[in-house]
Design a protein around this motif. Structure first.
Motif, mmCIF file in Angstrom:
data_model
loop_
_atom_site.group_PDB
_atom_site.id
_atom_site.type_symbol
_atom_site.label_atom_id
_atom_site.label_comp_id
_atom_site.label_asym_id
_atom_site.label_seq_id
_atom_site.Cartn_x
_atom_site.Cartn_y
_atom_site.Cartn_z
ATOM 1 N N PRO A 1 1.335 4.323 4.589
ATOM 2 C CA PRO A 1 1.528 4.576 3.162
ATOM 3 C C PRO A 1 0.630 5.704 2.676
ATOM 4 O O PRO A 1 -0.300 6.121 3.359
ATOM 5 N N ASP A 2 0.927 6.201 1.475
ATOM 6 C CA ASP A 2 0.129 7.286 0.915
ATOM 7 C C ASP A 2 -1.032 6.779 0.068
ATOM 8 O O ASP A 2 -1.729 7.563 -0.573
ATOM 9 N N ARG A 3 -1.239 5.468 0.059
ATOM 10 C CA ARG A 3 -2.366 4.863 -0.638
ATOM 11 C C ARG A 3 -2.761 3.603 0.123
ATOM 12 O O ARG A 3 -1.961 3.086 0.912
ATOM 13 N N PRO A 4 -3.957 3.055 -0.068
ATOM 14 C CA PRO A 4 -4.330 1.839 0.667
ATOM 15 C C PRO A 4 -3.348 0.702 0.403
ATOM 16 O O PRO A 4 -3.064 0.360 -0.736
ATOM 17 N N ALA B 1 -1.398 -8.163 10.732
ATOM 18 C CA ALA B 1 -1.005 -8.674 9.422
ATOM 19 C C ALA B 1 -2.248 -9.045 8.628
ATOM 20 O O ALA B 1 -3.174 -9.679 9.146
ATOM 21 N N GLY B 2 -2.283 -8.633 7.373
ATOM 22 C CA GLY B 2 -3.426 -8.895 6.509
ATOM 23 C C GLY B 2 -4.407 -7.748 6.433
ATOM 24 O O GLY B 2 -5.228 -7.695 5.512
ATOM 25 N N ALA B 3 -4.325 -6.802 7.387
ATOM 26 C CA ALA B 3 -5.263 -5.678 7.387
ATOM 27 C C ALA B 3 -4.874 -4.664 6.320
ATOM 28 O O ALA B 3 -3.704 -4.519 5.968
ATOM 29 N N VAL B 4 -5.873 -3.941 5.827
ATOM 30 C CA VAL B 4 -5.636 -2.882 4.847
ATOM 31 C C VAL B 4 -5.506 -1.552 5.582
ATOM 32 O O VAL B 4 -6.343 -1.205 6.410
ATOM 33 N N VAL B 5 -4.449 -0.825 5.288
ATOM 34 C CA VAL B 5 -4.178 0.473 5.909
ATOM 35 C C VAL B 5 -4.774 1.560 5.023
ATOM 36 O O VAL B 5 -4.407 1.687 3.857
ATOM 37 N N ASP B 6 -5.704 2.323 5.580
ATOM 38 C CA ASP B 6 -6.351 3.410 4.856
ATOM 39 C C ASP B 6 -5.704 4.724 5.281
ATOM 40 O O ASP B 6 -5.875 5.157 6.425
ATOM 41 N N PRO B 7 -4.933 5.379 4.401
ATOM 42 C CA PRO B 7 -4.263 6.619 4.796
ATOM 43 C C PRO B 7 -5.235 7.738 5.120
ATOM 44 O O PRO B 7 -4.866 8.716 5.768
ATOM 45 N N GLY B 8 -6.489 7.621 4.683
ATOM 46 C CA GLY B 8 -7.477 8.638 5.002
ATOM 47 C C GLY B 8 -7.944 8.581 6.436
ATOM 48 O O GLY B 8 -8.565 9.528 6.936
#
Length: 840
Positions: A357-360, A388-395
């Motif tokens: 994604p383009d944002r967390p 599952a449950g992890a936050v995806v950081d686009p940075g």
């Protein structure tokens, strides 16, 4: 540890972050040598490499060193070479190709000249070398400080591409179309520089001409307009192993997939490889793998960039799809051993990389990977970066996962990719409450649920409301994070405040439903790079020539029309039809509309200094009843449709005559209206929107398309629609803009409905006398000015003095009730000329 024959070449792999992983390189390495040393660099953070080291120990003789930094790695390579002379040094990491070249040159081993690698890795040096070598002519400019932005923009122009001189995986690469976007891209890149994985730190960026792809290279829109050429170079001789097609880019410049073999014709493949070879030679690369990206432009192939390394997943692609082990070939080249110059395809392979994604965002759900692997025999591997449950950081990571999928041919392979991706069922949810900017004119109370709660749940969304001061108080405490009360039509003030909010809090989505602000809202989304319809999706609903052309292109019947800027330009249409309508191309609410029935009237408009027809559209006047079709479209399908007929002209507000509308009872007309709605949905590629469609009902029963808006209709349409369907159009617009299904639980009264709007002249309202009107008929009674207050017409069809929304059992009953209301309602007011008058 096994004993390797002394005649096996001693090869060292410089390993670390990025590129082909060491465990994937060990198998091919075993076909070349039994003497393999490893220097594993942990400069990006300590990694547990015990498993791959155990595999290495079982299969090779040699030395393993773990190093914390680059200086330690240099020392380790020299020490290993001193103990047992090396025959070659290899790496598969973009981040380590410069140290590899430096060490190979220092130790007298095969490899690319360090200066050639430096040019391949530094995009500024590469562009200069390609230009000086006559391979590529394009505009570019170095950006070392913010002071370089203005001269770079002047030299390169817009649109352009901004990128770091050192970069990989499209990180911080952005298309920019203005000086403001260039400044934003530079600021973001500088802020992210500390996170760069490159060991070489140099704050140099590049603004370069945007290469535009051409049509006709690929007939299939699933492919991007660029490819990569995978090559081997040995002692300066270039061998092209194949061309890898790319899946279309739908998330900026983040790659979405690689497909081999290429679908390009043999002649086009020859043109691409010839250009790639010229670029490789211009850089002076001599030994190793080369990954060249090439744009397919109308003027022929043009080099995007040359990489002095194996392309990311190309080892797995060629190892699976062809008879050539490209990883083994790289190791052979490093040791000076001959390699095969060909790779014959055996099957089709796609490495699909799903962009993040383009944002967390948080991974809400993903299917069990073991089950997916077991289900699909075509799935070579699937590598998920997040659980599952992890936050995806686009940075940090541009992709959620990668997977390798095979097929007997390319079509089967791509079908398999779609099936696997569907089975993975990845669901993303906002990591924190999504920040929604809502620019609204009518007031927050219009967007409430049946229980009074706001459509934008404050537990799920952080709302910044931008609205008029007169209605700012409708947002109750706790419902919005900020309420900015201002003139929402003041573009500079509004957008300036919005951009300040975005810088401080990060806006995720922009909602705008006011007709006149739909295009400004779309431009704001593009500038902020947030979710929601861009200009290209909104323009066909706002620019009438674009709207008419879209309708005509898809076979919808329309009246004769022409875009005009003067009355004289409308004369041919008037002479042809005898009567025309002139309307602003981006107008709404029947504002600024003229009906012209003679050349004299047209001349009068031309001579009137207060009348400017710039940006107008002239249309054939259609003397037929007009229908308005209001629909809620979800997932490309009409969820609810109500067809109504205007009983008077939509220009009634100009003459202060009442405007009324009633739902159509004739099933044949309703059926034709619903079919026209489906045609409009297809023509305008509508997925999730509220539509307000107008069409003329001709004498023969056919419908003639007039206009369509991607928002709820005005007047009494919203309460009438709710009363007969149970759907509130304001709430539906919010839900659809959020990608959700509208609520159907609003109050539903009867099966037919209509509305009556009474207009008046400027003045002070004395009172509204309608006591005889039965209140049980009414869904809504709305009076624009209380007794003793001033009423000022706004010049739009929606600017009524009093509005009545009525329901009934059928069309006839609604008509009778509206006629009764009109006959038994009087609005008394004092107009500006001092006369006491009444309006009925």
């Amino acid at each position: 540890m096994p004993q390797a024959p002394s005649d096996h070449p001693h090869i060292l792999i410089l390993a670390g972050a990025g590129g082909l992983t060491l465990d994937n390189a060990l198998g091919p390495a075993a076909t070349v040598t039994g003497r393999l040393s490893v220097v594993y660099l942990h400069a990006w953070g300590p990694l547990d490499v015990s498993a791959v080291r155990a595999t290495w120990e079982e299969r090779f003789t040699g030395t393993w060193r773990d190093c914390a930094d680059l200086d330690e790695a240099y020392r380790a390579v020299r020490e290993i070479h001193g103990e047992s002379p090396l025959d070659g040094i290899a790496t598969f990491s973009e981040l380590l190709i410069q140290p590899q070249a430096d060490l190979a040159a220092e130790l007298g081993l095969p490899g690319n000249p360090p200066e050639a690698v430096r040019a391949a890795q530094n995009k500024l040096l590469q562009r200069t070398a390609l230009r000086d070598g006559g391979v590529l002519g394009m505009r570019f400019h170095a950006v070392r400080t913010a002071a370089d932005l203005a001269p770079a923009a002047a030299e390169v122009g817009f649109p352009a591409v901004f990128k770091p001189a050192y970069g990989a995986a499209s990180m911080q690469v952005r298309k920019v179309t203005s000086k403001e976007e260039l400044q934003e891209a530079y600021d973001a890149a500088v802020a992210a520089a500390a996170r760069s994985p490159f060991l070489i730190k140099e704050d140099v960026y590049l603004l370069e001409e945007l290469l535009v792809g051409g049509e006709g290279w690929h007939a299939d829109d699933r492919y991007a307009d660029y490819v990569s050429v995978e090559s081997l170079v040995q002692d300066g001789e270039v061998h092209h192993l194949g061309i890898v097609d790319k899946l279309a880019l739908r998330h900026g410049y983040t790659e979405e997939g690689h497909v081999f073999p290429s679908a390009l014709s043999p002649a086009r493949q020859d043109a691409v490889t010839e250009h790639a070879g010229a670029a490789i030679r211009a850089l002076g690369l001599r030994d190793g793998a080369v990954h060249t990206e090439v744009k397919l432009t109308p003027d022929g192939p043009r080099c995007i960039e040359v990489n002095a390394r194996l392309g990311g997943p190309m080892g797995q692609i060629f190892g699976t799809a062809s008879d050539h082990d490209i990883v083994a070939s790289i190791l052979r080249i490093t040791a000076g051993l001959p390699v095969s110059p060909q790779a014959n395809p055996l099957r089709a392979v796609c490495v699909r990389t799903i962009p993040g994604p383009d944002r967390p965002m948080r991974i809400g759900h993903i299917a069990d990977l073991a089950e997916v692997r077991e289900r699909f025999g075509c799935l070579g591997y699937v590598s998920m970066r997040f659980a599952a449950g992890a936050v995806v950081d686009p940075g940090r990571f541009p992709h959620l996962l990668s997977m390798l999928v095979t097929g007997e041919d390319v079509e089967t392979c791509l079908a398999n990719v779609t099936a696997v991706e569907t089975a993975l069922a990845i669901e993303l949810r906002p990591a924190d409450p999504e920040h929604v900017l809502f620019i609204d004119r009518i007031g927050y109370d219009a967007y409430r649920m049946p229980d009074g709660a706001p459509a934008l749940d404050p537990d799920r969304y952080r709302v910044t409301l931008v609205t008029r001061p007169e209605v700012a108080g409708q947002a109750r405490p706790g419902e919005c994070a900020e309420v900015l009360a201002l003139d929402i039509n003041d573009h500079d003030l509004r957008d300036g405040l919005v951009e300040t909010v975005h810088r401080r809090h990060g806006i995720d989505r922009v909602l705008v439903f006011t007709e006149a602000l739909l295009l400004p809202g779309a431009r704001l989304r593009e500038r902020l790079r947030v979710a929601g319809d861009p200009v290209s999706r909104v323009a066909p609903f706002r620019d009438k020539p674009t709207m008419k052309r879209t309708a005509e292109r898809h076979g919808l019947p329309v009246a004769d029309w022409a875009a005009v800027d003067t009355a004289e330009q409308a004369r041919p249409l008037l002479e042809k039809h005898g009567k025309i309508v002139l309307k602003p191309r981006d107008g709404s609410g029947s504002a600024g509309v003229w009906i012209v029935g003679s050349a004299g009237e047209l001349r009068s408009l031309d001579a009137d200094p207060d009348t400017d027809l710039t940006g107008y559209q002239a249309e054939q006047f259609i003397d037929a009843p007009m229908l308005h079709i209001d629909a809620v479209v979800h997932g490309g399908e009409p969820m609810a449709t109500v067809t109504s007929r205007y009983l008077s002209s939509t220009l009634s507000h100009l003459t202060a005559e009442p405007l009324s509308s009633v739902t159509v009872g004739d099933p044949a007309v309703r059926a034709r209206a619903e079919e026209l709605t489906r045609q409009v949905i297809e023509a305008f590629a509508v997925r999730d929107q509220v539509l307000h469609l107008e069409a003329f009902l001709l004498d023969d029963g056919r419908l003639l398309f007039n206009e369509v808006a991607c928002r709820a209709g005005g007047g009494g349409i919203i309460p009438m629609f709710q009363a007969v369907t149970g759907i509130n159009l304001n709430e539906a617009m919010v839900r659809l803009a959020l990608g959700e299904r509208p609520t159907t639980g609003f109050e539903r009264r009867e099966s037919a409905g209509g509305f009556l709007m009474l207009y008046g002249r400027p003045g002070v309202v004395a009172g509204v006398d309608d006591a005889e009107v039965p209140r049980e008929w009414l869904v809504e009674r709305r009076v624009a000015a209380a007794p003793g207050s001033r009423f000022t017409p706004i010049g739009l069809a929606g600017g009524s003095l009093a509005t009545y929304v009525v329901t009934g059992a059928d069309e006839q009953q609604v008509r009778e009730r509206m006629e009764f209301i009109r006959a038994h309602t009087t609005v008394r007011y004092q107009d500006d000329e001092g006369a006491g008058v009444t309006a009925r």
